[in-house]
Design a protein around this motif. Structure first.
Motif, PDB file in Angstrom:
ATOM      1  N   THR B 107       0.815  -1.214   0.000  1.00  0.00           N
ATOM      2  CA  THR B 107       0.000   0.000   0.000  1.00  0.00           C
ATOM      3  C   THR B 107       0.851   1.268   0.000  1.00  0.00           C
ATOM      4  O   THR B 107       0.636   2.176  -0.811  1.00  0.00           O
ATOM      5  CB  THR B 107      -0.938   0.010   1.224  1.00  0.00           C
ATOM      6  OG1 THR B 107      -1.534  -1.273   1.340  1.00  0.00           O
ATOM      7  CG2 THR B 107      -2.006   1.065   1.074  1.00  0.00           C
ATOM      8  N   SER B 108       1.836   1.343   0.904  1.00  0.00           N
ATOM      9  CA  SER B 108       2.636   2.564   1.023  1.00  0.00           C
ATOM     10  C   SER B 108       3.347   2.881  -0.286  1.00  0.00           C
ATOM     11  O   SER B 108       3.339   4.017  -0.753  1.00  0.00           O
ATOM     12  CB  SER B 108       3.674   2.409   2.131  1.00  0.00           C
ATOM     13  OG  SER B 108       3.049   2.129   3.348  1.00  0.00           O
ATOM     14  N   GLU B 109       3.969   1.863  -0.865  1.00  0.00           N
ATOM     15  CA  GLU B 109       4.723   2.088  -2.095  1.00  0.00           C
ATOM     16  C   GLU B 109       3.817   2.588  -3.219  1.00  0.00           C
ATOM     17  O   GLU B 109       4.134   3.560  -3.909  1.00  0.00           O
ATOM     18  CB  GLU B 109       5.420   0.798  -2.523  1.00  0.00           C
ATOM     19  CG  GLU B 109       6.276   0.976  -3.762  1.00  0.00           C
ATOM     20  CD  GLU B 109       6.910  -0.325  -4.241  1.00  0.00           C
ATOM     21  OE1 GLU B 109       6.382  -1.401  -3.935  1.00  0.00           O
ATOM     22  OE2 GLU B 109       7.950  -0.232  -4.920  1.00  0.00           O
ATOM     23  N   ASN B 134      -7.319  -2.330   9.085  1.00  0.00           N
ATOM     24  CA  ASN B 134      -7.475  -1.003   8.491  1.00  0.00           C
ATOM     25  C   ASN B 134      -6.149  -0.282   8.305  1.00  0.00           C
ATOM     26  O   ASN B 134      -5.974   0.477   7.359  1.00  0.00           O
ATOM     27  CB  ASN B 134      -8.391  -0.152   9.360  1.00  0.00           C
ATOM     28  CG  ASN B 134      -9.821  -0.646   9.301  1.00  0.00           C
ATOM     29  OD1 ASN B 134     -10.164  -1.394   8.388  1.00  0.00           O
ATOM     30  ND2 ASN B 134     -10.621  -0.254  10.258  1.00  0.00           N
ATOM     31  N   ASP B 135      -5.208  -0.522   9.236  1.00  0.00           N
ATOM     32  CA  ASP B 135      -3.914   0.161   9.123  1.00  0.00           C
ATOM     33  C   ASP B 135      -3.216  -0.143   7.806  1.00  0.00           C
ATOM     34  O   ASP B 135      -2.468   0.675   7.288  1.00  0.00           O
ATOM     35  CB  ASP B 135      -3.004  -0.253  10.280  1.00  0.00           C
ATOM     36  CG  ASP B 135      -3.510   0.313  11.596  1.00  0.00           C
ATOM     37  OD1 ASP B 135      -4.292   1.278  11.547  1.00  0.00           O
ATOM     38  OD2 ASP B 135      -3.127  -0.218  12.656  1.00  0.00           O
ATOM     39  N   THR B 136      -3.475  -1.359   7.264  1.00  0.00           N
ATOM     40  CA  THR B 136      -2.787  -1.714   6.028  1.00  0.00           C
ATOM     41  C   THR B 136      -3.404  -1.026   4.817  1.00  0.00           C
ATOM     42  O   THR B 136      -2.842  -1.062   3.736  1.00  0.00           O
ATOM     43  CB  THR B 136      -2.840  -3.237   5.775  1.00  0.00           C
ATOM     44  OG1 THR B 136      -4.199  -3.600   5.512  1.00  0.00           O
ATOM     45  CG2 THR B 136      -2.319  -4.008   6.958  1.00  0.00           C
ATOM     46  N   ALA B 137      -4.572  -0.409   4.999  1.00  0.00           N
ATOM     47  CA  ALA B 137      -5.230   0.259   3.872  1.00  0.00           C
ATOM     48  C   ALA B 137      -4.913   1.743   3.848  1.00  0.00           C
ATOM     49  O   ALA B 137      -5.384   2.473   2.989  1.00  0.00           O
ATOM     50  CB  ALA B 137      -6.740   0.050   3.942  1.00  0.00           C
ATOM     51  N   LYS B 138      -4.109   2.204   4.840  1.00  0.00           N
ATOM     52  CA  LYS B 138      -3.839   3.635   4.959  1.00  0.00           C
ATOM     53  C   LYS B 138      -2.408   3.972   4.582  1.00  0.00           C
ATOM     54  O   LYS B 138      -1.490   3.186   4.787  1.00  0.00           O
ATOM     55  CB  LYS B 138      -4.069   4.068   6.409  1.00  0.00           C
ATOM     56  CG  LYS B 138      -5.525   4.299   6.736  1.00  0.00           C
ATOM     57  CD  LYS B 138      -5.672   5.074   8.015  1.00  0.00           C
ATOM     58  CE  LYS B 138      -5.818   4.148   9.219  1.00  0.00           C
ATOM     59  NZ  LYS B 138      -6.221   4.859  10.436  1.00  0.00           N
ATOM     60  N   PHE B 144      -6.292   4.452   1.109  1.00  0.00           N
ATOM     61  CA  PHE B 144      -5.910   4.187  -0.271  1.00  0.00           C
ATOM     62  C   PHE B 144      -6.404   2.829  -0.756  1.00  0.00           C
ATOM     63  O   PHE B 144      -6.171   2.461  -1.900  1.00  0.00           O
ATOM     64  CB  PHE B 144      -4.391   4.259  -0.433  1.00  0.00           C
ATOM     65  CG  PHE B 144      -3.879   5.662  -0.607  1.00  0.00           C
ATOM     66  CD1 PHE B 144      -3.753   6.204  -1.874  1.00  0.00           C
ATOM     67  CD2 PHE B 144      -3.555   6.445   0.488  1.00  0.00           C
ATOM     68  CE1 PHE B 144      -3.293   7.500  -2.048  1.00  0.00           C
ATOM     69  CE2 PHE B 144      -3.093   7.737   0.315  1.00  0.00           C
ATOM     70  CZ  PHE B 144      -2.963   8.273  -0.949  1.00  0.00           C
ATOM     71  N   ALA B 145      -7.040   2.055   0.108  1.00  0.00           N
ATOM     72  CA  ALA B 145      -7.458   0.714  -0.298  1.00  0.00           C
ATOM     73  C   ALA B 145      -8.617   0.234   0.557  1.00  0.00           C
ATOM     74  O   ALA B 145      -8.895   0.793   1.613  1.00  0.00           O
ATOM     75  CB  ALA B 145      -6.280  -0.251  -0.177  1.00  0.00           C
ATOM     76  N   MET B 146      -9.307  -0.780   0.052  1.00  0.00           N
ATOM     77  CA  MET B 146     -10.378  -1.407   0.821  1.00  0.00           C
ATOM     78  C   MET B 146      -9.954  -2.836   1.166  1.00  0.00           C
ATOM     79  O   MET B 146      -9.537  -3.588   0.289  1.00  0.00           O
ATOM     80  CB  MET B 146     -11.655  -1.483  -0.023  1.00  0.00           C
ATOM     81  CG  MET B 146     -12.198  -0.149  -0.446  1.00  0.00           C
ATOM     82  SD  MET B 146     -13.779  -0.415  -1.258  1.00  0.00           S
ATOM     83  CE  MET B 146     -13.971   1.144  -2.093  1.00  0.00           C
ATOM     84  N   PRO B 147     -10.125  -3.214   2.440  1.00  0.00           N
ATOM     85  CA  PRO B 147      -9.723  -4.568   2.855  1.00  0.00           C
ATOM     86  C   PRO B 147     -10.509  -5.630   2.089  1.00  0.00           C
ATOM     87  O   PRO B 147     -11.735  -5.558   2.010  1.00  0.00           O
ATOM     88  CB  PRO B 147     -10.064  -4.601   4.341  1.00  0.00           C
ATOM     89  CG  PRO B 147     -10.075  -3.173   4.759  1.00  0.00           C
ATOM     90  CD  PRO B 147     -10.548  -2.392   3.571  1.00  0.00           C
ATOM     91  N   TYR B 148      -9.802  -6.615   1.551  1.00  0.00           N
ATOM     92  CA  TYR B 148     -10.408  -7.632   0.704  1.00  0.00           C
ATOM     93  C   TYR B 148     -10.402  -8.987   1.411  1.00  0.00           C
ATOM     94  O   TYR B 148     -11.411  -9.671   1.463  1.00  0.00           O
ATOM     95  CB  TYR B 148      -9.622  -7.700  -0.597  1.00  0.00           C
ATOM     96  CG  TYR B 148     -10.065  -8.751  -1.584  1.00  0.00           C
ATOM     97  CD1 TYR B 148     -11.221  -8.572  -2.332  1.00  0.00           C
ATOM     98  CD2 TYR B 148      -9.321  -9.899  -1.796  1.00  0.00           C
ATOM     99  CE1 TYR B 148     -11.621  -9.516  -3.259  1.00  0.00           C
ATOM    100  CE2 TYR B 148      -9.712 -10.852  -2.722  1.00  0.00           C
ATOM    101  CZ  TYR B 148     -10.863 -10.664  -3.454  1.00  0.00           C
ATOM    102  OH  TYR B 148     -11.262 -11.601  -4.373  1.00  0.00           O
ATOM    103  N   ALA B 149      -9.251  -9.363   1.936  1.00  0.00           N
ATOM    104  CA  ALA B 149      -9.150 -10.607   2.687  1.00  0.00           C
ATOM    105  C   ALA B 149      -8.003 -10.452   3.670  1.00  0.00           C
ATOM    106  O   ALA B 149      -7.085  -9.676   3.429  1.00  0.00           O
ATOM    107  CB  ALA B 149      -8.878 -11.782   1.763  1.00  0.00           C
TER     108      ALA B 149
END
Lengths: 315, 428
Positions: B107-109, B134-138, B144-149
């Motif tokens: 996500t960050s990259e 959620n932290d991984t989508a920010k 920047f993203a929606m959690p999928y799995a």
């Protein structure tokens, strides 16, 4: 008119050779954009840094480059020597009028026919900690871990795959040698070892040198075998190609191009030196045998050379 | 000629519909067209699909939206190749790829390089997911993203052997695990080892290293990407792994383990405890020739220093390629792919760990997937892997340091010092 007729070829050569090389040189002069600390976004456009990517290999950050450089040279050197010896032996076996000769030839060529990526996977199983290699050696060697054993694993797999290539080229060279030469030698009382040293090897040398040259150029670019067999990021088998690929996959095209350009120059230099040496060597051999006609021989290259030494050997 | 009016149009549409801060004009340089709400039409969904669930979901969408059809672009299984193909698409600025299925560590990259768009904060029910996801989508506090799995680590253990030795509960701490091993293994230590994880030099090592540090109360990097490896906690975590290798708690060939090698060792009866993702549950539970653990193992949250450990977080998020067209359709499709109904289907048909908290507690699912309660605990307490823009470099640095320490080439302290310095250079 002549220029016009070859122009399509020149165009294709320019497109597939000159353009990529020049483009790599061009992008090796650029570096990586910074991240704007305010917005957190990567700034647009790569900054021009001139030769910084090249000079960087002489600073502290160059450790990884030199490691890759020595790995490339070491793996190439050892595996090409082994391939040459084993390939030559294979060719001699294939050349014998054995029964089932077709079978022997076909089976020797199987490794060469297997794509490198597939053979790397096969060898990965063999070199697994519970794989065939360990159970045959009755040892518990962790082949794919960092260290000398990983280099050995790569060399074994590489030699297994490419010795047949040397074998096939040398076999072609062997088949041109006419039987009369051997018969003459036998009449003169030369034993099998003497025949190998004094007839087979000198006469097959041009073909052998071409094979070795091809192998050198190929091995210097080594990428897929260590990458798959041992793994990306293992320093003990990281080659220059792997280094360039790693940089490119991290979107640092500048340094990646710089490493590729260095590799290109290295390969070029080796090929050049080899051809020079090879020419000198042939010349030396001939001066010993007959001497005199140096000028003509200097012009003649690998392909046209096999007739002359034969005559000399007969004489 | 066409681009200008469309951009104007979408700008007004955005400001009108969502009153985005910054809106258009100058401010839009940061949040470049978060939603081009005016544009609808065919799009593509770019992902690998080992479970075969994606075509089913896409068909459901396409049946309902005949004028906004989604094309499935299937990528290779290898994560590095997926990343490379997505980066290539972004660099060529093509509109071939619309919705991207990103590994949580990318996500960050992707956000920093503006390969993906910022999403409106109300586009996804972020309050209904398990927290750490959620932290991984920010990136820098923005979505920047929606959690999928999702995915989290579990400790697989030999229930049968523990019971035989009179141990009732799986271990919660490293010390308890050692005690149980001593008790169970006794003399047969030569054949069976105590613990295994993924220690080959690859992404799995980053995962296991981070878990060791986090489970000792340390932190690899914080939310801003700043490393904190010069702490005693970090050193204790690292030391724990190093010592386990030295004293044979982890078998010698553990250094070559990726997920599958370890699973095979566990199934052969060579390991008492094994750390792996949930996917192993179904495989190991099936009777097979080289599997002697079917029906004989249980799962627990991974152990830590003083209590349950902190798992590394796996999983995927959906993001919107910034060079794509028909972004309004894309946003709707992303919502559809990540909504609760689709999550149910993904769990039922493909055993993909859901992101929604409530699905973990439904009795019917717990019956079918007995590991769900454990996985819920694992993911709730999980820590994301280093969140840095140059993740590729960060993970290589982590792997090097961990590998050097595990193989005895460097002391834990020296390896961590080096790593701290390297990660500091990568931090903003």
């Amino acid at each position: 008119m002549a220029a016009f007729l070859v122009s399509p070829t020149l165009l294709v050569l320019g497109l597939v050779i000159a353009y990529p090389v020049l483009s790599a040189v061009h992008s090796s002069l650029y570096s990586v954009p910074d991240i704007d600390p305010e917005t957190g976004f990567v700034e647009k456009g790569d900054p021009f840094v001139g030769l910084d990517n090249f000079t960087a290999i002489f600073s502290g950050a160059g450790d990884r480059f030199w490691n890759a450089f020595w790995n490339t040279s070491f793996l190439t050197g050892t595996s090409v020597i082994l391939e040459t010896v084993i390939g030559l032996a294979m060719a001699l076996i294939m050349h014998q009028g054995l029964r089932g000769r077709a079978w022997v030839r076909a089976s020797i060529l199987v490794p060469w026919a297997i794509p490198t990526a597939i053979s790397a996977l096969l060898w990965r199983w063999i070199f697994d900690s519970e794989g065939i290699a360990n159970s045959m050696l009755n040892a518990k060697i962790l082949w794919t871990t960092e260290g000398f054993q990983a280099q050995v694993a790569v060399i074994i797999a590489e030699v297994w795959k490419t010795a047949p290539f040397v074998g096939i080229l040398v076999l072609a060279g062997l088949q041109i040698i006419s039987n009369e030469v051997y018969e003459a030698a036998r009449v003169d009382g030369a034993g099998p070892i003497r025949r190998l040293w004094s007839i087979t090897l000198p006469l097959v040398k041009p073909a052998l040198l071409v094979a070795v040259l091809f192998r050198l150029l190929d091995a210097l670019r080594m990428f897929d075998l260590p990458y798959i067999l041992i793994g990306a990021g293992k320093h003990s088998v990281e080659t220059l190609s792997m280094l360039a690929q790693d940089e490119a996959s991290n979107v640092r095209f500048g340094p990646a191009s710089a490493y590729s350009v260095i590799l290109f120059l290295y390969v070029f230099l080796i090929a050049f030196a080899f051809i020079k040496l090879l020419g000198a060597d042939l010349l030396g051999a001939r001066d010993e045998a007959g001497g005199g006609k140096g000028a003509r021989k200097r012009r003649s290259r690998v392909a046209g050379d096999d007739r002359n030494p034969q005559k000399e050997a007969i004489a | 000629m066409r681009a200008i009016p469309r951009r104007l149009l979408s700008c007004t549409a955005v400001t009108a519909a969502l009153t985005l801060v910054g809106g258009c004009g100058l401010g839009a340089t940061n949040v470049e067209s978060a939603t081009d709400a005016g544009e609808r039409g065919p799009i593509s969904f770019v992902t690998s699909d080992t479970s075969g669930i994606v075509p089913t979901l896409i068909k459901r969408w396409n049946d309902k939206h005949p004028r906004e059809k989604v094309t499935f672009i299937e990528l290779p299984e290898d994560a590095d190749q997926q990343r490379q193909m997505m980066i290539q698409n972004a660099q060529l600025k093509t509109d071939t790829y619309t919705v991207l299925n990103l590994d949580v560590v990318w996500t960050s990259e992707f956000a920093a390089n503006r390969w993906i768009d910022e999403l409106p904060a109300d586009s996804f029910p972020f309050d209904k997911t398990l927290g750490p996801i959620n932290d991984t989508a920010k990136y820098r506090g923005k979505w920047f993203a929606m959690p999928y799995a999702s995915d989290g680590a579990m400790l697989y253990y030999r229930k049968d052997l523990l019971e035989k030795a009179g141990v009732e509960e799986p271990p919660k701490t490293w010390d308890e695990m050692r005690e149980i091993c001593d008790k169970v293994l006794g003399e047969q230590k030569s054949k069976m080892s105590c613990y295994g994880g993924q220690f080959e030099k690859y992404e799995g090592l980053t995962v296991n290293f981070s878990e060791a540090i986090n489970s000792a109360g340390g932190q690899v990097t914080d939310a801003k990407g700043i490393p904190h490896l010069d702490t005693p906690e970090a050193e204790r975590g690292m030391d724990k792994l190093v010592k386990s290798f030295k004293d044979g708690t982890i078998p010698k060939d553990g250094i070559t383990f990726m997920e599958e090698q370890g699973r095979r060792a566990f199934e052969k009866g060579n390991l008492l405890f094994y750390r792996n993702w949930p996917y192993q549950y179904a495989i190991s539970d099936k009777k097979a020739k080289n599997n002697e653990v079917a029906g004989k193992f249980g799962v627990a949250p991974i152990p830590g220093e003083k209590g349950p450990g902190a798992s590394s977080l796996g999983g995927h998020n959906l993001a919107l390629s910034s060079t794509a067209r028909n972004k309004a359709t894309a946003l709707d499709f992303m919502r559809f792919m990540t909504n609760e109904e689709s999550s149910r289907l993904k769990l039922e048909k493909a055993s993909l760990a859901p992101v929604y908290t409530k699905l973990y507690d439904e009795p019917e699912y717990v019956r079918k997937f007995p590991y769900l309660p454990v996985l819920k605990k694992s993911i709730s307490g999980a820590e994301p892997r280093p969140r840095v823009v140059q993740y590729g470099d960060a993970t290589k640095a982590v792997q090097n340091a961990a590998y050097n320490a595990l193989t005895g080439k460097q002391s834990s302290a020296a390896a961590l010092r080096n790593l701290q310095r390297q990660l500091r250079e990568l931090a903003p």
